[in-house]
Every structure is written in structure tokens, then in C-alpha cells.
Design an enzyme around this catalytic site. Structure first.
Site, PDB file in Angstrom:
ATOM      1  N   TYR A 156       0.739  -1.330  -0.022  1.00 59.22           N
ATOM      2  CA  TYR A 156       0.002   0.151  -0.088  1.00 59.22           C
ATOM      3  C   TYR A 156       0.865   1.144   0.085  1.00 59.22           C
ATOM      4  O   TYR A 156       0.576   2.241  -0.697  1.00 59.22           O
ATOM      5  CB  TYR A 156      -0.931  -0.025   1.296  1.00 59.22           C
ATOM      6  CG  TYR A 156      -1.894   1.079   1.351  1.00 59.22           C
ATOM      7  CD1 TYR A 156      -2.963   1.212   0.618  1.00 59.22           C
ATOM      8  CD2 TYR A 156      -1.521   1.997   2.611  1.00 59.22           C
ATOM      9  CE1 TYR A 156      -3.928   2.376   0.757  1.00 59.22           C
ATOM     10  CE2 TYR A 156      -2.647   2.965   2.697  1.00 59.22           C
ATOM     11  CZ  TYR A 156      -3.688   3.271   1.752  1.00 59.22           C
ATOM     12  OH  TYR A 156      -4.734   4.118   2.007  1.00 59.22           O
ATOM     13  N   LYS A 165       0.747   4.288  -2.962  1.00 55.65           N
ATOM     14  CA  LYS A 165       0.341   5.412  -2.461  1.00 55.65           C
ATOM     15  C   LYS A 165       1.490   6.350  -2.712  1.00 55.65           C
ATOM     16  O   LYS A 165       1.437   7.731  -2.872  1.00 55.65           O
ATOM     17  CB  LYS A 165      -0.092   5.465  -1.145  1.00 55.65           C
ATOM     18  CG  LYS A 165      -1.492   4.800  -0.814  1.00 55.65           C
ATOM     19  CD  LYS A 165      -2.614   5.227  -1.834  1.00 55.65           C
ATOM     20  CE  LYS A 165      -4.068   5.212  -1.129  1.00 55.65           C
ATOM     21  NZ  LYS A 165      -5.009   5.493  -2.127  1.00 55.65           N
TER      22      LYS A 165
HETATM   23  N1  LIG Z   1      -9.642   6.198   5.946  1.00 55.50           N
HETATM   24  C1  LIG Z   1      -8.378   6.504   5.868  1.00 55.50           C
HETATM   25  O1  LIG Z   1      -8.209   6.668   7.167  1.00 55.50           O
HETATM   26  C2  LIG Z   1      -7.810   6.615   4.713  1.00 55.50           C
HETATM   27  C3  LIG Z   1      -6.291   7.230   5.022  1.00 55.50           C
HETATM   28  C4  LIG Z   1      -5.438   7.615   3.745  1.00 55.50           C
HETATM   29  C5  LIG Z   1      -5.978   7.055   2.716  1.00 55.50           C
HETATM   30  N2  LIG Z   1      -7.045   6.576   2.455  1.00 55.50           N
HETATM   31  C6  LIG Z   1      -7.678   6.222   1.016  1.00 55.50           C
HETATM   32  O2  LIG Z   1      -8.827   6.817   0.971  1.00 55.50           O
HETATM   33  C7  LIG Z   1      -9.520   6.350  -0.283  1.00 55.50           C
HETATM   34  C8  LIG Z   1     -11.044   5.993   0.284  1.00 55.50           C
HETATM   35  O3  LIG Z   1     -10.817   5.007   1.292  1.00 55.50           O
HETATM   36  P1  LIG Z   1     -12.126   5.143   2.552  1.00 55.50           P
HETATM   37  O4  LIG Z   1     -11.378   5.154   4.043  1.00 55.50           O
HETATM   38  O5  LIG Z   1     -13.145   5.852   1.898  1.00 55.50           O
HETATM   39  O6  LIG Z   1     -12.562   3.627   2.543  1.00 55.50           O
HETATM   40  P2  LIG Z   1     -13.863   2.923   2.298  1.00 55.50           P
HETATM   41  O7  LIG Z   1     -13.702   1.484   2.323  1.00 55.50           O
HETATM   42  O8  LIG Z   1     -15.053   3.448   3.322  1.00 55.50           O
HETATM   43  O9  LIG Z   1     -14.332   3.210   0.886  1.00 55.50           O
HETATM   44  C9  LIG Z   1     -13.730   2.820  -0.425  1.00 55.50           C
HETATM   45  C10 LIG Z   1     -14.701   2.604  -1.396  1.00 55.50           C
HETATM   46  O10 LIG Z   1     -13.806   1.798  -2.435  1.00 55.50           O
HETATM   47  C11 LIG Z   1     -14.319   0.950  -3.222  1.00 55.50           C
HETATM   48  N3  LIG Z   1     -13.402   0.153  -3.567  1.00 55.50           N
HETATM   49  C12 LIG Z   1     -12.406  -0.703  -3.338  1.00 55.50           C
HETATM   50  N4  LIG Z   1     -11.874  -1.063  -4.264  1.00 55.50           N
HETATM   51  C13 LIG Z   1     -12.426  -1.111  -5.667  1.00 55.50           C
HETATM   52  C14 LIG Z   1     -12.231  -1.182  -6.738  1.00 55.50           C
HETATM   53  N5  LIG Z   1     -11.234  -1.953  -7.099  1.00 55.50           N
HETATM   54  N6  LIG Z   1     -13.035  -0.710  -7.591  1.00 55.50           N
HETATM   55  C15 LIG Z   1     -14.007   0.241  -7.352  1.00 55.50           C
HETATM   56  N7  LIG Z   1     -14.180   0.579  -6.041  1.00 55.50           N
HETATM   57  C16 LIG Z   1     -13.606  -0.269  -5.198  1.00 55.50           C
HETATM   58  C17 LIG Z   1     -14.974   0.138  -2.114  1.00 55.50           C
HETATM   59  O11 LIG Z   1     -15.859  -0.699  -2.542  1.00 55.50           O
HETATM   60  C18 LIG Z   1     -15.497   1.276  -1.292  1.00 55.50           C
HETATM   61  O12 LIG Z   1     -17.123   1.701  -1.526  1.00 55.50           O
HETATM   62  C19 LIG Z   1      -8.686   4.745  -0.486  1.00 55.50           C
HETATM   63  O13 LIG Z   1      -7.861   5.131  -1.645  1.00 55.50           O
HETATM   64  C20 LIG Z   1      -7.836   4.844   0.770  1.00 55.50           C
HETATM   65  O14 LIG Z   1      -6.626   4.128   0.619  1.00 55.50           O
HETATM   66  C21 LIG Z   1      -8.089   6.468   3.427  1.00 55.50           C
END
Ligand SMILES: NC(=O)c1ccc[n+]([C@@H]2O[C@H](COP(=O)([O-])OP(=O)(O)OC[C@H]3O[C@@H](n4cnc5c(N)ncnc54)[C@H](O)[C@@H]3O)[C@@H](O)[C@H]2O)c1
Length: 276
Positions: free
Chosen positions: A166, A170
Site C-alpha cells: 500500500y 500510495k
Molecule cells: N480512511 C482512511 O483513514 C484513509 C487514509 C489514507 C488514505 N485513504 C484512502 O482513501 C480512499 C478511500 O478510502 P475510504 O477510507 O473511504 O475507504 P472505504 O472502504 O470506506 O471506501 C472505499 C470504497 O472504494 C471501493 N473500492 C475498493 N476497491 C475498489 C475497486 N477495485 N474498484 C472500485 N471501487 C473499489 C469500496 O467498495 C468502497 O466503497 C482509498 O484510496 C484509501 O486508500 C483512506
């Protein structure tokens, strides 16, 4: 009253849940017309329905961003439905953690495919569309700014134990952001990145509740150990994880016209955390 993004066409991957959903709602609230995507069609349809219920416009392009034909379908949906393309947010994602000695090739490539290869393909598919639009606008003496926002993480900027796959993906998206900011400036596209710290979503919920996400046929554990979560929150200057709405606010900063001269940047949206 006019809104900041009136009529803009915005595409957001992974907008069925969490941060992506909040980004789509925020952009729609400012007048953008949305293409909603998620691996899971049902939550994506809910996001689209809620936007429409609030008087906005949203169409669906469901399916995994890793599918080989996804990028063409996604960009094609914006062009066929709205005849335009203004904002692309590469947000879809999940984590599949292990220390390096236990990480399989499958784990490595799955995370690379979703967080790095998929944004690459989407932006590659967008380029000819944007080039043609920008050319026609230049010939008409207009300058229309377009926006790409890629989603990274503190893991990609500072590293994080257990996340070799990851954090590499990223970090990769940061490099691609900086490169495209240079390639696409001449087309009046700004390309920026938002790196989140701890945002409260399914991804970072309570791991002890045993939640899993079905990602392309694989049941993958979601959540963080609550002890670790509490410790993480203590290190955040604002003293808490962020909400998806707060996360969406950081992405919106790069989508609004006020940021038209900001490109190639990585914004930390971390509640003040400057390292992990
Ligand atoms: N939540 C955190 O603390 C955090 C921190 C750093 C980065 N991020 C990044 O933010 C982004 C959103 O994460 P989140 O926290 O909202 O997670 P989440 O799980 O709440 O939502 C992510 C969504 O992406 C969809 N998804 C996953 N794989 C997919 C694919 N192959 N094709 C289409 N859709 C797909 C999932 O079904 C889900 O609905 C991600 O890129 C994650 O890595 C999140």
C-alpha cells in the site's frame, strides 16, 4: 445563485462509501454533474440516488477500477452522458496488509493494480478527450481549467509498518501526480494529490467487529485494532480522526476555481500530523 462547480463533469472512483461518497456529495452540492463508481453497485446507486434527490445530476459506472476495460468505460460514460470531462478523483481503494516476509505476490499486485495501475489507465484514457477539448477551447480563445485529484496516504509519504504494498502504491501515485502536473499543464489541467491520515470509514473501523470486504472475490479483513486506533488518535494534533466530510473538503480545495494556479502538490489532510 451560481455555484463554484456549476455544470462541471466530475468522475469519482470508489464513491459508494466513505471518503469517495463524501467527495461526490460535496462536488454535487457545488453544481458538478457526477459519474459515480464503485466495485459494489448497490452503495454506488445509493450515492447517485441521493445526489439526484438533492436536485443534482449523477450517473453510474459500476465495477472494479482494475478491470482492463474500466478506464475506457469510465471516461466514455462521462463523454456520452455529459459531453465533457472536468474533474477526475482517483479515490477507490482498500488495504491488504502483511509484514513483508508474509506478503504474497497476489497481495502486492492486487494493491498495486487498484491504487496505482487503475489511476494510470484512467488518466491515460482521459488524455485524448482532454487534449481535444483543450485544443477546441484554445482555438475559441478560451482557457478552461480542469482538475485531477489523486488520493494518497500518510503511508505513501512516510511509510507504515505492515503496508509495503500500500505504501509503495500510495508513494507511486505521488510520483505520477508530479509528472502529470508537468505533462498536462499545457492542457490547463492541475494535478494534485491529497494524502489522508486517519479518516473514520469502513477502512479504519473497529477490526474486532470482524468486518470483511469482498474485493473481487477475496474476503479481506477491514478495520484497525481499537488499541492501535486510540494510540493513533493521541498522536494527532487535533486529537481525533477526521470525518469523510472533512476529507472531502481537502479534495474540494483542489477542485474549485480558487486553486486554478496550484498544481503538482501533495496536501496532507491529517489533523495536523506531519509524520508517522
Ligand atoms: N480512511 C482512511 O483513514 C484513509 C487514509 C489514507 C488514505 N485513504 C484512502 O482513501 C480512499 C478511500 O478510502 P475510504 O477510507 O473511504 O475507504 P472505504 O472502504 O470506506 O471506501 C472505499 C470504497 O472504494 C471501493 N473500492 C475498493 N476497491 C475498489 C475497486 N477495485 N474498484 C472500485 N471501487 C473499489 C469500496 O467498495 C468502497 O466503497 C482509498 O484510496 C484509501 O486508500 C483512506
Amino acid at each position: 445563485m451560481s455555484k463554484n462547480l456549476d455544470g462541471k463533469v466530475a468522475l469519482v472512483t470508489g464513491s459508494g462509501r466513505g471518503i469517495g461518497r463524501s467527495i461526490a456529495m460535496k462536488l454535487a452540492s457545488q453544481g458538478a454533474r457526477l459519474v459515480i463508481n464503485d466495485l459494489d453497485a448497490a452503495p454506488a446507486e445509493e450515492t447517485a440516488a441521493e445526489i439526484r434527490a438533492q436536485g443534482g445530476k449523477a450517473v453510474m459506472c459500476a465495477g472494479s477500477v482494475t478491470a482492463p476495460d474500466f478506464a475506457e468505460r469510465f471516461i466514455g460514460t462521462a463523454v456520452s452522458e455529459y459531453k465533457g470531462l472536468d474533474i477526475i478523483v482517483n479515490n477507490a481503494g482498500y488495504t491488504w496488509d502483511s509484514v513483508i516476509q508474509k506478503m504474497t505476490d497476489e497481495q502486492w499486485y492486487a494493491i498495486m493494480d487498484c491504487h496505482l495501475t487503475a489511476p494510470f489507465r484512467i488518466l491515460r484514457a482521459a488524455q485524448p478527450v482532454i487534449r481535444n477539448l483543450a485544443k477546441a477551447e484554445a482555438e475559441a480563445g478560451q482557457r478552461v481549467m480542469r482538475k485531477v485529484v489523486n488520493i494518497s496516504s500518510v503511508a505513501g509519504v512516510f511509510g507504515n509498518a505492515g503496508q509495503a504494498n500500500y505504501s509503495a502504491a500510495k508513494a507511486g501515485i505521488v510520483g505520477m501526480t508530479q509528472t502529470l502536473a508537468k505533462e498536462w499543464g499545457r492542457m490547463n489541467v492541475t494535478v494534485n494529490c491529497v494524502a489522508f491520515g486517519l479518516i473514520k470509514t469502513r477502512l479504519t473501523g473497529n477490526a474486532n467487529e470482524g468486518g470483511t470486504a469482498n474485493i473481487e472475490g477475496r474476503e479481506i479483513k477491514v478495520g484497525v485494532n481499537p488499541g492501535l486506533l486510540a494510540a493513533m488518535e493521541q498522536t494527532i494534533p487535533l486529537g481525533r480522526g477526521g470525518t469523510p466530510e472533512e476529507a472531502a473538503g481537502a479534495v474540494y480545495l483542489f477542485c474549485q476555481p480558487e486553486s486554478d494556479y496550484v498544481s503538482g502538490q501533495v496536501l496532507l489532510c491529517t489533523g495536523g500530523l506531519t509524520g508517522i
